[in-house]
Design a protein around this motif. Structure first.
Motif, PDB file in Angstrom:
ATOM      1  N   GLN A  83       5.625  12.960   2.357  1.00  0.00           N
ATOM      2  CA  GLN A  83       5.135  13.400   3.658  1.00  0.00           C
ATOM      3  C   GLN A  83       3.781  12.757   3.960  1.00  0.00           C
ATOM      4  N   ARG A  84       2.901  12.797   2.978  1.00  0.00           N
ATOM      5  CA  ARG A  84       1.561  12.252   3.138  1.00  0.00           C
ATOM      6  C   ARG A  84       1.618  10.746   3.358  1.00  0.00           C
ATOM      7  N   VAL A  85       2.459  10.060   2.551  1.00  0.00           N
ATOM      8  CA  VAL A  85       2.586   8.611   2.698  1.00  0.00           C
ATOM      9  C   VAL A  85       3.038   8.293   4.115  1.00  0.00           C
ATOM     10  N   LEU A  86       4.018   9.068   4.575  1.00  0.00           N
ATOM     11  CA  LEU A  86       4.589   8.785   5.885  1.00  0.00           C
ATOM     12  C   LEU A  86       3.556   8.968   6.999  1.00  0.00           C
ATOM     13  N   ILE A  87       2.802  10.056   6.932  1.00  0.00           N
ATOM     14  CA  ILE A  87       1.878  10.345   8.020  1.00  0.00           C
ATOM     15  C   ILE A  87       0.595   9.534   7.895  1.00  0.00           C
ATOM     16  N   LYS A  88       0.016   9.486   6.705  1.00  0.00           N
ATOM     17  CA  LYS A  88      -1.271   8.807   6.541  1.00  0.00           C
ATOM     18  C   LYS A  88      -1.137   7.287   6.577  1.00  0.00           C
ATOM     19  N   HIS A  89      -0.030   6.768   6.056  1.00  0.00           N
ATOM     20  CA  HIS A  89       0.061   5.314   5.910  1.00  0.00           C
ATOM     21  C   HIS A  89       1.049   4.678   6.876  1.00  0.00           C
ATOM     22  N   VAL A  90       2.309   5.097   6.789  1.00  0.00           N
ATOM     23  CA  VAL A  90       3.335   4.428   7.583  1.00  0.00           C
ATOM     24  C   VAL A  90       3.145   4.690   9.074  1.00  0.00           C
ATOM     25  N   PHE A  91       2.974   5.965   9.427  1.00  0.00           N
ATOM     26  CA  PHE A  91       2.827   6.315  10.839  1.00  0.00           C
ATOM     27  C   PHE A  91       1.615   5.620  11.447  1.00  0.00           C
ATOM     28  N   ARG A  92       0.495   5.722  10.766  1.00  0.00           N
ATOM     29  CA  ARG A  92      -0.759   5.158  11.269  1.00  0.00           C
ATOM     30  C   ARG A  92      -0.620   3.654  11.521  1.00  0.00           C
ATOM     31  N   ASN A  93       0.070   2.966  10.619  1.00  0.00           N
ATOM     32  CA  ASN A  93       0.200   1.519  10.776  1.00  0.00           C
ATOM     33  C   ASN A  93       1.283   1.127  11.768  1.00  0.00           C
ATOM     34  N   SER A  94       2.268   2.005  11.963  1.00  0.00           N
ATOM     35  CA  SER A  94       3.368   1.654  12.870  1.00  0.00           C
ATOM     36  C   SER A  94       3.016   1.943  14.320  1.00  0.00           C
ATOM     37  N   TYR A 114       0.816  -1.211   0.000  1.00  0.00           N
ATOM     38  CA  TYR A 114       0.000   0.000   0.000  1.00  0.00           C
ATOM     39  C   TYR A 114       0.849   1.258   0.000  1.00  0.00           C
ATOM     40  N   VAL A 115       2.082   1.136   0.516  1.00  0.00           N
ATOM     41  CA  VAL A 115       2.973   2.297   0.455  1.00  0.00           C
ATOM     42  C   VAL A 115       3.378   2.559  -0.992  1.00  0.00           C
ATOM     43  N   ARG A 116       3.703   1.451  -1.700  1.00  0.00           N
ATOM     44  CA  ARG A 116       4.070   1.598  -3.108  1.00  0.00           C
ATOM     45  C   ARG A 116       2.900   2.178  -3.896  1.00  0.00           C
ATOM     46  N   THR A 117       1.700   1.658  -3.617  1.00  0.00           N
ATOM     47  CA  THR A 117       0.509   2.148  -4.316  1.00  0.00           C
ATOM     48  C   THR A 117       0.316   3.637  -4.078  1.00  0.00           C
ATOM     49  N   ALA A 118       0.466   4.033  -2.803  1.00  0.00           N
ATOM     50  CA  ALA A 118       0.268   5.438  -2.472  1.00  0.00           C
ATOM     51  C   ALA A 118       1.257   6.313  -3.229  1.00  0.00           C
ATOM     52  N   TYR A 119       2.532   5.851  -3.286  1.00  0.00           N
ATOM     53  CA  TYR A 119       3.530   6.605  -4.049  1.00  0.00           C
ATOM     54  C   TYR A 119       3.138   6.649  -5.516  1.00  0.00           C
ATOM     55  N   ALA A 120       2.668   5.509  -6.048  1.00  0.00           N
ATOM     56  CA  ALA A 120       2.327   5.420  -7.468  1.00  0.00           C
ATOM     57  C   ALA A 120       1.172   6.354  -7.807  1.00  0.00           C
ATOM     58  N   LYS A 121       0.289   6.546  -6.824  1.00  0.00           N
ATOM     59  CA  LYS A 121      -0.831   7.448  -7.057  1.00  0.00           C
ATOM     60  C   LYS A 121      -0.396   8.905  -6.961  1.00  0.00           C
ATOM     61  N   GLY A 122       0.851   9.130  -6.656  1.00  0.00           N
ATOM     62  CA  GLY A 122       1.386  10.477  -6.653  1.00  0.00           C
ATOM     63  C   GLY A 122       1.324  11.177  -5.310  1.00  0.00           C
ATOM     64  N   ALA A 123       1.126  10.415  -4.237  1.00  0.00           N
ATOM     65  CA  ALA A 123       1.106  11.043  -2.926  1.00  0.00           C
ATOM     66  C   ALA A 123       2.508  11.516  -2.561  1.00  0.00           C
ATOM     67  N   SER A 124       2.578  12.650  -1.879  1.00  0.00           N
ATOM     68  CA  SER A 124       3.884  13.145  -1.458  1.00  0.00           C
ATOM     69  C   SER A 124       4.427  12.230  -0.369  1.00  0.00           C
TER      70      SER A 124
END
Lengths: 313, 324
Positions: A223-234, A211-221
């Motif tokens: 910063q957004r990937v880190l806070i919305k996806h990685v941080f939330r899951n970690s 999902y991190v790769r997908t988020a990047y592929a969708k053009g998320a910055s």
């Protein structure tokens, strides 16, 4: 979600009952028994017998356990003859201070560890990751009283910044904050490594997820990937750690309260251990363990709130 | 080139030019290779050698083994070489480091360097003994719980849960206050809180190993439950358990230091690094730095090395698990 909470609640209750049985058994393995522990080795046989009858110690053990548990439930944890005060009132005086100390230390540790673990996970195996990991390892390797002494040498002897004892803690709000600084800092630094380590490895794992790769592929910055996806899951695994490390942090408070003369349950317990004041020792163990179980339960609740996957299973 | 290899018992002799050496891409990144004569394949790596190779890659872990060996030598062989004044004496109290006392003297006039050796003996003994006892007991307990399963398992593991939720240092201090401390009892007391997490770990790992094919295969052949548990599952747990046991040394040294500070450790003239450190703290404000920093440094170095060693062993175990 209700099922999950209910299951955890039942588990907590079962563990609580077991702890109470363990404490009860300890109470009865005391050298000379509970009565001798209270009256001392030189009490007359008559006095021993009277107190034994008065405390219900001539009844069968299961009945004694039920009576003791019933009293404990009502907040009657016995009487300390050495302090000439009931254990419950002593705990009422000392426990809030320890809760403040432990709570502040954990909050500070999480506040430091979460951003640091996230940073380390992103910069995995770079020089700054290595420096932070090394620092955390060194902090972990220090006995907490040694860490406290180093802080005293640095902040008290060299800089004259904070008092090295909190013996008058509870006197006035103004000096109280300054008194708290060194104990909280010591307890926090000794435990920050547990959280940052988990946060780091959780971040590394999550960065590799699809999902991190997908988020990047969708053009998320990033910063957004880190806070919305990685941080939330970690953060979820770190919250679970919060409950699991509670026994360690509370254990740490025992040494730190002894070092800084901080009047909390740790110091109460230590003084009681030296005086062989068993009603206090067992009362403190029971209450501190219940606090741990409660903390574990709350951490699990928080986990369910943060992680929606738990709610639907 | 027509050298012949010396034939080992029960093998055929080959001429070297008949054989082909094929480098093998190895996930561990070791220079391993296979020898083949077209049909049979001979690998050069035994599992143990492979484990050593993975471990040797971690330079820090290797260095920490060296340091630990040096610390053991310092504590146990040191007193044979370095004879120091260990009787208490009022005429040489609190002397700073000098030619005759390389690290000064204690408040009782004992030589600090020699005292560090004696303190190291008890500290290292407690660390290693607790790790061994806790690991063995936790391993057996976890396996037995898994072997019986059902209600016995639930009861056994809930007991572990209950004991684990007691903040361990409170439990240690309570137990230590019940006994007159000597080294053996202290080892027992620290073991009493150390085996719990091992038991839980073993129980969990054993559960996950149960689902593997070779366990099903063994059960399919009609193996009894205890055979599966102790012959198949136990050996496969060893890696994880050894890593856990290594870290137990670090925890035990720290707990031993803490009870030294709390005054529940071995009584004088015996000593430990924790006891020395705490007496150094008492004299902190007098400026006797030589009583404070050396034992503190030795504790930190020991725990740090054990932790790094544990990390190195974890690498070995995890790489081997990945290959499975």
């Amino acid at each position: 979600m209700t099922g999950y909470i209910l299951r955890r609640l039942v588990q907590s209750v079962v563990v609580t009952v077991l702890v109470s049985i363990i404490v009860f058994i300890l109470l009865h393995t005391l050298p000379g028994g509970l009565v001798r522990a209270q009256l001392g080795p030189r009490a007359s046989r008559l006095a021993v017998h009277d107190l034994a009858v008065q405390e219900g110690l001539t009844k069968p053990l299961p009945a004694q356990y039920l009576i003791w548990a019933w009293h404990a439930l009502q907040g009657n944890l016995g009487f300390s003859y050495k302090e000439n005060q009931s254990v419950a009132s002593l705990l009422g005086e000392y426990l809030p201070r320890t809760m403040l100390l432990v709570g502040a230390a954990i909050l500070l540790a999480v506040a430091v560890a979460v951003p640091m673990g996230l940073w380390q996970g992103m910069r995995r195996n770079r020089w700054d990751d290595h420096v932070m990991t090394g620092t955390m390892m060194a902090l972990y390797s220090m006995p907490s009283f040694f860490l406290g002494i180093i802080l005293i040498v640095l902040l008290n002897l060299d800089l004259h910044a904070f008092p090295s004892t909190a013996v008058n803690y509870g006197g006035s709000p103004g000096t109280d904050v300054a008194d708290l600084v060194l104990p909280v800092l010591t307890l926090c630094l000794g435990n920050v490594t547990y959280f940052s380590r988990y946060m780091r490895s959780a971040t590394i794992d999550n960065l590799l997820e699809n999902y991190v790769r997908t988020a990047y592929a969708k053009g998320a910055s990033s910063q957004r990937v880190l806070i919305k996806h990685v941080f939330r899951n970690s953060i979820t695994s770190t919250v679970t750690m919060l409950g699991l490390t509670l026994p360690y942090v509370i254990s740490g408070s025992l040494v730190i309260e002894a070092l800084f003369d901080f009047p909390g349950v740790g110091l109460l317990f230590w003084n009681a251990a030296q005086a062989r004041d068993y009603p206090i020792l067992l009362g403190v163990i029971l209450v501190v363990t219940l606090a741990t179980i409660l903390g574990n339960f709350l951490a699990d609740l928080a986990y369910a709130v943060i992680d929606p996957r738990v709610r639907y299973t | 080139m027509s050298e012949t290899l010396p034939p080992a018992a029960g093998t055929t002799a080959y001429r070297v030019d008949e054989l082909e050496v094929v480098p093998v891409g190895d996930p561990a990144g070791i220079d391993s290779f296979q020898v083949t004569d077209g049909g049979d394949v001979y690998r050069n790596t035994s599992p143990l050698r492979e484990a050593f190779a993975i471990f040797a890659e971690n330079k820090l872990a290797v260095a920490s083994v060296v340091v630990l060996v040096l610390l053991v030598a310092f504590s146990f062989l040191g007193p044979l070489v370095y004879h120091s004044a260990q009787a208490s004496s009022i005429i040489r109290q609190n002397q700073p480091p000098s030619g005759s006392f390389p690290l000064g003297t204690t408040p009782n006039g004992r030589d600090v360097l020699g005292r560090l050796m004696i303190g190291g003996q008890s500290t290292l003994e407690v660390g290693f003994a607790v790790a061994v006892f806790a690991t063995v007991f936790g391993l057996v307990y976890g396996l037995v719980a898994g072997y019986f399963g059902g209600i016995v398992d639930s009861v056994l593991m809930r007991i572990v849960d209950a004991l684990l939720s007691i903040p361990y240092l409170f439990f240690v201090v309570l137990l230590a206050s019940l006994v007159i401390p000597n080294l053996l009892l202290i080892i027992g007391v620290i073991t009493a809180v150390s085996w719990l997490s091992t038991a839980r770990l073993v129980r969990g790992e054993a559960l996950s190993l149960r689902t593997l094919d070779y366990v099903h295969a063994s059960e399919g052949f009609g193996a009894r439950r205890w055979w599966v548990q102790f012959r198949h599952i136990a050996p496969n747990l060893l890696g994880v358990v050894i890593v856990n046991g290594t870290l137990k040394v670090a925890d035990a040294v720290l707990i031993f230091a803490a009870i030294g500070y709390l005054g529940m450790s071995v009584p004088p003239p015996a000593t430990s690094w924790g006891v020395m450190l705490s007496s150094g703290i008492t004299n902190l404000f007098d400026g006797y730095w030589w009583q404070l920093w050396p034992p503190g440094a030795l504790i930190v170095i020991t725990v740090l090395c054990v932790a790094v060693l544990g990390d190195g062993l974890r690498d070995v175990v995890e790489r081997r698990l990945q290959k499975r």
